[in-house]
Structure formats: structure tokens, C-alpha cells
Design an enzyme around this catalytic site. Sequence first.
Site, PDB file in Angstrom:
ATOM      1  CB  CYS A   3      -0.977  -0.023   1.169  1.00 28.61           C
ATOM      2  SG  CYS A   3      -0.223  -0.021   2.810  1.00 28.61           S
ATOM      3  NE  ARG A   9      -4.538   1.413   1.686  1.00 25.46           N
ATOM      4  CZ  ARG A   9      -4.337   2.157   0.603  1.00 25.46           C
ATOM      5  NH1 ARG A   9      -5.189   2.069  -0.404  1.00 25.46           N
ATOM      6  NH2 ARG A   9      -3.301   2.968   0.523  1.00 25.46           N
ATOM      7  CG  ASP A 117      -5.289   5.523   2.535  1.00 29.09           C
ATOM      8  OD1 ASP A 117      -5.374   5.079   3.690  1.00 29.09           O
ATOM      9  OD2 ASP A 117      -4.314   6.185   2.126  1.00 29.09           O
TER      10      ASP A 117
HETATM   11  P1  4NP Z   1      -1.856   2.786   4.048  1.00 28.33           P
HETATM   12  O1  4NP Z   1      -2.522   4.143   4.614  1.00 28.33           O
HETATM   13  O2  4NP Z   1      -1.266   3.138   2.691  1.00 28.33           O
HETATM   14  O3  4NP Z   1      -3.007   1.852   3.938  1.00 28.33           O
HETATM   15  O4  4NP Z   1      -0.800   2.364   5.053  1.00 28.33           O
HETATM   16  C1  4NP Z   1      -1.804   5.330   4.757  1.00 28.33           C
HETATM   17  C2  4NP Z   1      -0.996   5.503   5.848  1.00 28.33           C
HETATM   18  C3  4NP Z   1      -0.304   6.691   6.014  1.00 28.33           C
HETATM   19  C4  4NP Z   1      -0.431   7.696   5.073  1.00 28.33           C
HETATM   20  C5  4NP Z   1      -1.231   7.518   3.969  1.00 28.33           C
HETATM   21  C6  4NP Z   1      -1.905   6.329   3.808  1.00 28.33           C
HETATM   22  N1  4NP Z   1       0.247   8.931   5.263  1.00 28.33           N
HETATM   23  O5  4NP Z   1       0.041   9.839   4.456  1.00 28.33           O
HETATM   24  O6  4NP Z   1       1.055   9.042   6.205  1.00 28.33           O
END
Ligand code: 4NP
Length: 145
Positions: A3, A9, A117
Site C-alpha cells: 500500500c 492496509r 485508504d
Molecule cells: P496505508 O494508509 O497506505 O493503507 O498504510 C496510509 C498511511 C499513512 C499515510 C497515507 C496512507 N500517510 O500519508 O502518512
Amino acid sequence: MVCLGNICRSPLAEGILKSKRAFKTFEVDSAGTAGYHIGESPDPRSIAVARKNGLDISKQQGRQFMVSDFDIFDHILVMDTSNFKNVVKLARNPEDKSKVSLILDQLHPRQHMEVPDPYYGGDSGFDNVYDMLDKACTIFVEKLS
Ligand code: 4NP
């Protein structure tokens, strides 16, 4: 399992896939396309939804996807089209590229469906993501085994 941040995720996807009985002999890991959360534990909301479903993902640590992952893994399942573009950008050849797919293609082939997300949303987003990933992982394991 890939991800963006490797805290919401893909850690769930890693935990779910590892929990599938037929999958015990496979190497399973997760990573983020960005390096924002290297070395961090999964988001507490991901840890909580995993725990609610009987899984402990709290020991995982965030890491960034690397070109060498193409040498280690046969399948690179990504959560959304942005992850897809970012991983494919690192592919060195058609074989690398052929390893990359959207995880929801397991459930809905060629529909370009994304795992949303949940980072900026509420807890229910994490339940929704868990259910999608669990269904997709079940199909993936059936196909491979
Ligand atoms: P992930 O979600 O891609 O599912 O781990 C996110 C976690 C952190 C961030 C964006 C999406 N962030 O911008 O820090």
C-alpha cells in the site's frame, strides 16, 4: 502486499494471508511505496480490527518497497491504482511487471477496484478494509493451492 504507508492496509493483508492455513509454507510480507512510516508499528486501528478478528499484527514494522522485492516474491498484490503505478515504475522488465496486480482483481477481475485508504476516515473504514482483504485473500489462497 503493498500500500502507500505500510501501516493500514498492507499490514492487515499480510496478517490475513499469513493466517490462512494453506499459506503457511509461503513467504508473505508487506511494504509501502512511500517511506513515511519505516520502522513503525501498524496503525492502532489496523491492530484493533485485526485483534477483533483473532489476528496479532502488532509486531510488524513498516518498510518501503524495494526493487529487490521483485527477486524475492512471485506475486505483488497492491491495494490501489496509485500503488500499482508506483510499483510498476520500479519494474526492470516485463517479468517484474507481470508480478504486480490489484488485490481486488482476485474478487473482481479486470474491474480496477481499489481497497480504499482508511487512514483519514473512521474505524468503520478499517472493518470494511478487513472484510475486503479477507475475501480477496481467501480466493487468492484457493487459486494458489
Ligand atoms: P496505508 O494508509 O497506505 O493503507 O498504510 C496510509 C498511511 C499513512 C499515510 C497515507 C496512507 N500517510 O500519508 O502518512
